[in-house]
Each structure stands twice: as structure tokens, then as C-alpha cells.
Write an enzyme that holds these catalytic residues in place. Structure first.
Site, mmCIF file in Angstrom:
data_model
loop_
_atom_site.group_PDB
_atom_site.id
_atom_site.type_symbol
_atom_site.label_atom_id
_atom_site.label_comp_id
_atom_site.label_asym_id
_atom_site.label_seq_id
_atom_site.Cartn_x
_atom_site.Cartn_y
_atom_site.Cartn_z
ATOM 1 N N LYS A 87 5.839 3.095 12.062
ATOM 2 C CA LYS A 87 6.477 3.485 10.841
ATOM 3 C C LYS A 87 5.185 3.331 9.742
ATOM 4 O O LYS A 87 5.076 4.231 8.973
ATOM 5 C CB LYS A 87 7.355 2.219 10.215
ATOM 6 C CG LYS A 87 7.613 2.080 8.775
ATOM 7 C CD LYS A 87 8.427 1.029 8.471
ATOM 8 C CE LYS A 87 7.849 -0.141 8.128
ATOM 9 N NZ LYS A 87 7.414 -0.345 6.564
ATOM 10 N N ARG A 131 8.824 1.115 -1.324
ATOM 11 C CA ARG A 131 7.484 0.989 -2.041
ATOM 12 C C ARG A 131 6.211 1.959 -1.491
ATOM 13 O O ARG A 131 5.396 2.346 -2.402
ATOM 14 C CB ARG A 131 6.634 -0.271 -1.761
ATOM 15 C CG ARG A 131 7.662 -1.548 -2.159
ATOM 16 C CD ARG A 131 7.092 -2.951 -1.582
ATOM 17 N NE ARG A 131 5.850 -2.829 -2.458
ATOM 18 C CZ ARG A 131 5.446 -3.007 -3.625
ATOM 19 N NH1 ARG A 131 6.547 -3.360 -4.496
ATOM 20 N NH2 ARG A 131 4.365 -3.256 -4.041
ATOM 21 N N ARG A 163 3.648 -7.802 -5.194
ATOM 22 C CA ARG A 163 3.053 -6.477 -4.385
ATOM 23 C C ARG A 163 2.643 -5.457 -5.726
ATOM 24 O O ARG A 163 3.118 -4.359 -5.607
ATOM 25 C CB ARG A 163 3.858 -6.074 -3.439
ATOM 26 C CG ARG A 163 4.419 -6.880 -2.337
ATOM 27 C CD ARG A 163 5.334 -6.389 -1.615
ATOM 28 N NE ARG A 163 4.664 -5.421 -0.598
ATOM 29 C CZ ARG A 163 5.180 -4.796 0.495
ATOM 30 N NH1 ARG A 163 6.429 -4.977 0.802
ATOM 31 N NH2 ARG A 163 4.339 -3.682 1.303
ATOM 32 N N VAL A 184 -0.806 -13.600 3.536
ATOM 33 C CA VAL A 184 -1.016 -12.286 2.838
ATOM 34 C C VAL A 184 0.016 -11.917 1.728
ATOM 35 O O VAL A 184 -0.339 -11.747 0.674
ATOM 36 C CB VAL A 184 -0.717 -11.306 4.055
ATOM 37 C CG1 VAL A 184 -0.630 -9.920 3.298
ATOM 38 C CG2 VAL A 184 -1.857 -11.309 5.023
ATOM 39 N N ARG A 222 15.253 0.496 8.320
ATOM 40 C CA ARG A 222 13.927 1.154 7.575
ATOM 41 C C ARG A 222 12.891 1.178 8.527
ATOM 42 O O ARG A 222 11.879 2.023 8.528
ATOM 43 C CB ARG A 222 13.650 0.030 6.273
ATOM 44 C CG ARG A 222 14.683 0.101 5.434
ATOM 45 C CD ARG A 222 14.015 -0.642 4.243
ATOM 46 N NE ARG A 222 12.761 -0.105 3.761
ATOM 47 C CZ ARG A 222 12.137 -0.571 2.898
ATOM 48 N NH1 ARG A 222 12.422 -1.446 2.131
ATOM 49 N NH2 ARG A 222 10.911 0.008 2.364
HETATM 50 N N1 EPU Z 1 -2.436 -6.626 -3.493
HETATM 51 C C1 EPU Z 1 -2.730 -6.491 -4.708
HETATM 52 N N2 EPU Z 1 -3.154 -5.175 -5.483
HETATM 53 C C2 EPU Z 1 -3.117 -4.180 -4.650
HETATM 54 C C3 EPU Z 1 -2.666 -3.857 -3.539
HETATM 55 C C4 EPU Z 1 -2.336 -5.067 -2.775
HETATM 56 O O1 EPU Z 1 -2.922 -7.482 -5.218
HETATM 57 O O2 EPU Z 1 -3.194 -3.186 -5.657
HETATM 58 C C5 EPU Z 1 -2.265 -7.494 -2.658
HETATM 59 C C6 EPU Z 1 -0.780 -7.548 -2.149
HETATM 60 O O3 EPU Z 1 0.131 -8.303 -3.140
HETATM 61 C C7 EPU Z 1 -0.989 -8.503 -0.950
HETATM 62 C C8 EPU Z 1 -2.170 -8.160 -0.502
HETATM 63 O O4 EPU Z 1 -2.783 -7.498 -1.330
HETATM 64 O O5 EPU Z 1 -0.839 -9.884 -1.217
HETATM 65 C C9 EPU Z 1 -2.055 -7.040 0.927
HETATM 66 O O6 EPU Z 1 -1.208 -6.102 0.640
HETATM 67 P P1 EPU Z 1 -1.194 -4.624 0.796
HETATM 68 O O7 EPU Z 1 -1.700 -3.921 0.082
HETATM 69 O O8 EPU Z 1 -2.097 -4.673 2.439
HETATM 70 O O9 EPU Z 1 0.130 -4.299 1.534
HETATM 71 P P2 EPU Z 1 0.806 -2.895 1.498
HETATM 72 O O10 EPU Z 1 -0.293 -1.952 1.559
HETATM 73 O O11 EPU Z 1 1.711 -2.805 0.289
HETATM 74 C C10 EPU Z 1 1.168 -2.629 4.141
HETATM 75 C C11 EPU Z 1 2.409 -2.430 5.180
HETATM 76 C C12 EPU Z 1 3.201 -3.659 5.186
HETATM 77 C C13 EPU Z 1 2.256 -4.768 5.462
HETATM 78 C C14 EPU Z 1 1.015 -5.053 4.696
HETATM 79 C C15 EPU Z 1 0.243 -5.973 5.347
HETATM 80 C C16 EPU Z 1 2.685 0.084 4.758
HETATM 81 C C17 EPU Z 1 3.769 0.889 4.267
HETATM 82 N N3 EPU Z 1 3.266 -1.324 4.417
HETATM 83 O O12 EPU Z 1 1.789 -3.052 2.801
HETATM 84 O O13 EPU Z 1 4.470 -3.528 5.950
HETATM 85 O O14 EPU Z 1 2.954 -6.141 5.403
HETATM 86 O O15 EPU Z 1 0.366 -3.748 4.583
HETATM 87 O O16 EPU Z 1 -0.418 -5.555 6.363
HETATM 88 O O17 EPU Z 1 1.821 -0.037 5.385
HETATM 89 C C18 EPU Z 1 6.353 -3.989 7.060
HETATM 90 O O18 EPU Z 1 6.084 -3.071 7.744
HETATM 91 O O19 EPU Z 1 7.280 -4.714 7.115
HETATM 92 C C19 EPU Z 1 5.263 -4.190 5.730
HETATM 93 C C20 EPU Z 1 5.903 -4.741 4.715
#
Ligand code: EPU
Length: 431
Positions: A23, A94, A123, A329, A399
Site C-alpha cells: 500500500k 491523508r 500528523r 513515532v 484501506r
Molecule cells: N511529521 C511531522 N511533520 C511532517 C511530517 C511528519 O512532524 O511534516 C511527524 C509525524 O507526525 C510522525 C513522524 O513525523 O510523528 C513520522 O511520520 P511520517 O511522516 O513518516 O508518516 P507518514 O508519511 O504520514 C507513512 C505511512 C504510515 C506509517 C508512517 C511511519 C504512507 C502512506 N503512510 O506515514 O502508514 O505509519 O509512514 O512509518 O506511507 C499505515 O500504513 O497504517 C500507516 C499509517
């Protein structure tokens, strides 16, 4: 609302199962097609609601998408006429924010709804915005929308405050068409980031270092179409391996990649499982034994993934001993704990740590899914809980898991879906 009903306490799971495409790789790859000047064909696409949502988002922009008889998606971005991602779609997924970087880089403008909070944490996307601004974009956030403009983006040196997966992906996608070289320091190292970089390179991008903490992107003038197969889903893989462990069974997962799952495999071994791997398969055999409880701390790749935390929380509930799981995280990723307690689990929450004392058995109860991985943990617990566990709000699981109940049933689980009414589904889509 559709529900999953599991009759637990049966025979250990036994058999083999085929893993679908990831995904979290297919979503950025679909968004990356916006950068191309020609058609892109994507294979090993999982059958997931998030994929449908992304196709709807691209379709609304005018992109043509066709699914062929091999279930490959043919994406032709040349008919695009809108650079807009509306709140209605972004609020349901998202990852829609992943169109921001590609639209800006290829078309010089994008209006994308801010994603807002979510069940597992606040997030924010501030680091996506900061990174794109460093590449020269003019970005305003107003009325709940990110409004971005740029002539041609310019390469820059970017140091991310936090390792962010989609943040790294958005900036990397924008940088491939920028003038000059971009360096992303403290980049996310997740295998899905590498898969996206491989796909972009297949389109003609020049990206080095994906998978390490420093990614270097030499901007090119244009990208062409390509054909690309998405990597296997390591979280779906891990979920089925935990299904084997929790039921004391033996499951072979096929069409997967053991090398992208090391931290999870080590924890399964610590829990007492025998793990055997081939190039594209993993077998988890508990030999009928009760698992041992395992201590876990989640962190960015290659450490233990937050997306497997809920599943191991379920495993620890019936394991031998006491163990702690610390989530570093996301700030609110323990919603499943309250539901697992309804099944008789002995779990205490102390800040971002869950302390679990394994119990002999769980008892079935109605439970409610709150997010994708939480729903997976409830299904896993339902496999061993005595009686009939009904998991509500199952739209979360659709999802991110491709036909989970069919795949589990194939391994011997007694699991079925109760369909919801159309009205229920409408409400679920709006939740
Ligand atoms: N964060 C910030 N600012 C930003 C971006 C992130 O503070 O601009 C923080 C977040 O709040 C969090 C940390 O950084 O505390 C890491 O978040 P990250 O940005 O890596 O998460 P994401 O990119 O929104 C992706 C996956 C998630 C997975 C996380 C962590 C996708 C579409 N989603 O989310 O997947 O948990 O990385 O590995 O790639 C899932 O599949 O169930 C899922 C939630």
C-alpha cells in the site's frame, strides 16, 4: 456497517498465502505518474480502498486510468486539466497530499487540502511544505488548503527535522524535475521510499542513495513513461506471520521480501517462532507452542515499524510473560489497547508504553476498529479469543489489507464478513 466475525480458539493456522503489493509504495507511485510525459503501467497493485481513492483523485484531475485484465493500472497523465485535491478526498486518505510535489514540479501549481488530524496522531505536513519551499515554491496555507506555485523548482540542500516517509517522498518527487541537484539529509529509509525512487529512475529520473539517510537527486528536464511492479507489502507479510504465531500454527507467506522485514522476523524468533526464508518467501512455525512476550520499541526503518506495533500488541496479550511496547513515532497509536482489554487482555498504558501481562486465553466480545493496523490487531486477537468476536468499522481494514478474510480463511481461520447497508457504507466513507 460491514463487520468481520471470527470464531476463535480453533485449530492453529496452517498453509500458505500470497502477499500483495505494498500500500505505502503504490500510493506514492500512483502520485508520481503525474510527473511523467507519457503513460505509466503499474503492476502488482493491491486491491485496496486507498488505491481506489487515489485513482479517483487522479481521475478528477483529468488523468486517464485503465485497469487491464492482469490487474495492471495504465495511467496516462497527458489529459490532466486540474491541479486540485479537494478536502472530501484528502480527509478520507491523508496520502493524497503526495500529489503536491509532483503537481508543483510538473505543472507549476497545486491546490491540495491540508489533511488534518487522524486517529493515531496529529500528523502535520509542515516538513513537506518546508522542503518544497526550500526548492523555491511559493506556498500559502489558507482556508484549509495548501496553495503552491513555482516556475521551475531549483535544487537545494534540505535537512529534515524528523525522518518523514511521505515528506521525503513528496520532496524527492518535486526535486526530480528541479534545475540542479537536491540533497535530502535525514531522509526516511523505508523500503517504500526506495521503491518510489526505483520507479522514478525507471521513468528517467537521476536519484542516488534512496534507502540511506542521504538522498541525492540530480534534476532532469523530463520524465517518460515506464512499466513498474510495486514491491511486496512488508506489513501485510508481518501481519500473516503474527497470525501464525498467535494461533501456534505454521504459515508460509509467498511473493514477499524477507530482507525488508528483519526487525519483525527477529521479534518473531524472540517470541519462539522458527523462521525459515527463501528469496521470496518466509515461513513462520510455532510448532504448537505458546509464544513468549516480546519487548518492542517502534522507530523509523530499519528499526521496528510502528505499522506492526498493534499486531504485536495482540500477540503479547496471550504470550507467556510480561512485556512492554513503546511507540515513539505517533503520539496516539494505542487505541486498540482499549479494545483488546474488552477481550480480556491485561494491558496497562503508561504514557507511550503499553505493559502487557500475557493471559492464558482471551474471550470473544464485540470490538471496534479505530484505524487500519488497530483493526488488524483485533482480527488477530479474534483468531484466538474463545467464542465469536465481531469487529465493527471494518472499512479501516479494507484501506490496507487485500482480501484479508479470504486469505485467513484459506489458512483455516473461521472468519466471515457481514456486509453493511449502503447507508452504512456512506456514513463510513464520511467518518
Ligand atoms: N511529521 C511531522 N511533520 C511532517 C511530517 C511528519 O512532524 O511534516 C511527524 C509525524 O507526525 C510522525 C513522524 O513525523 O510523528 C513520522 O511520520 P511520517 O511522516 O513518516 O508518516 P507518514 O508519511 O504520514 C507513512 C505511512 C504510515 C506509517 C508512517 C511511519 C504512507 C502512506 N503512510 O506515514 O502508514 O505509519 O509512514 O512509518 O506511507 C499505515 O500504513 O497504517 C500507516 C499509517
Amino acid at each position: 456497517m460491514a463487520k468481520i466475525v471470527i470464531t476463535g480458539g480453533g485449530a492453529p493456522l496452517d498453509g500458505s498465502v500470497r502477499i500483495s503489493g505494498a500500500k505505502n509504495a503504490v500510493l506514492p507511485i500512483l502520485a508520481s505518474t503525474l510527473l511523467s510525459d507519457g503513460p505509466v503501467i503499474i503492476g502488482n497493485v493491491p486491491h485496496l480502498n486507498d488505491v481506489t481513492t487515489t485513482m479517483e483523485l487522479l481521475g478528477q484531475m483529468g488523468v486517464q486510468l485503465v485497469v487491464d485484465e492482469r490487474m495492471k493500472i495504465h495511467v496516462d497523465p497527458r489529459s490532466i486539466h486540474s491541479f486540485f485535491a479537494p478536502y472530501d478526498l484528502v480527509k478520507t486518505m491523508r496520502a493524497s497530499v503526495l500529489v503536491l510535489g509532483p503537481l508543483l514540479a510538473r505543472y507549476g501549481e497545486a491546490v491540495v487540502s491540508l489533511p488534518g488530524g487522524c486517529a493515531i496522531g496529529s500528523r502535520p505536513v509542515n516538513l513537506h511544505i518546508k522542503g518544497l519551499a526550500a526548492l523555491g515554491a511559493d506556498i500559502q496555507v489558507e482556508g484549509g488548503y495548501i496553495r503552491a506555485r513555482a516556475k521551475r523548482l531549483k535544487g537545494a540542500h534540505i535537512v529534515l527535522d524528523i525522518q518523514t516517509v511521505t515528506g521525503t517522498e513528496n520532496i524527492m518527487m518535486a526535486a526530480v524535475l528541479a534545475k540542479g541537484t537536491t540533497t535530502i539529509e535525514n531522509a526516511a529509509q523505508e523500503p517504500e521510499v526506495v521503491d518510489l525512487a526505483n520507479c522514478l529512475n525507471a521513468m528517467g529520473a537521476d536519484i542516488e542513495g534512496a534507502g540511506s539517510r542521504t538522498i541525492v537527486i540530480h534534476g532532469v528536464d523530463r520524465l517518460a513513461g515506464c512499466e513498474y511492479d510495486v514491491l511486496p507489502d512488508r506489513i501485510e507479510t508481518g501481519t500473516f506471520l503474527v497470525a501464525a504465531a498467535i494461533t501456534r500454527g505454521r504459515v508460509k507467506v509467498k511473493n514477499t521480501r524477507p530482507d525488508i522485514l528483519e526487525s519483525v522476523l527477529l521479534k518473531l524468533e524472540e517470541a519462539g517462532a522458527e523462521i525459515t526464508c527463501g528469496d521470496d518467501w518466509i515461513e513462520c512455525d510455532m510448532h504448537g507452542r505458546r509464544p513468549r512476550a516480546v519487548d518492542i520499541t517502534t522507530a523509523p526503518y530499519p528499526a521496528f515499524p510502528t505499522d506492526m506495533q498493534a499486531q504485536f500488541s495482540a500477540l503479547n496479550t496471550i504470550a507467556e510473560g510480561v512485556a512492554t511496547i513503546t511507540e515513539t513515532v505517533f503520539e496516539n497509536r494505542f487505541m486498540h489497547v482499549h479494545e483488546l482489554r474488552r477481550l480480556g487482555a491485561d494491558i496497562r498504558l503508561e504514557g507511550n508504553t503499553a505493559v502487557t501481562r500475557g493471559v492464558d486465553h482471551l474471550n470473544a466480545a464485540p470490538v471496534m476498529a479505530t484505524d487500519l493496523r488497530a483493526s488488524a490487531s483485533l482480527v488477530l486477537a479474534g483468531l484466538v479469543a474463545e467464542g465469536e468476536t465481531v469487529v465493527d468499522r471494518i472499512y479501516h481494514i479494507d484501506r490496507g489489507y487485500d482480501c484479508i478474510e479470504e486469505k485467513l480463511a484459506q489458512l483455516g481461520a473461521r472468519i466471515r464478513r457481514l456486509p453493511g447497508t449502503d447507508q452504512d457504507e456512506l456514513q463510513a466513507a464520511q467518518a
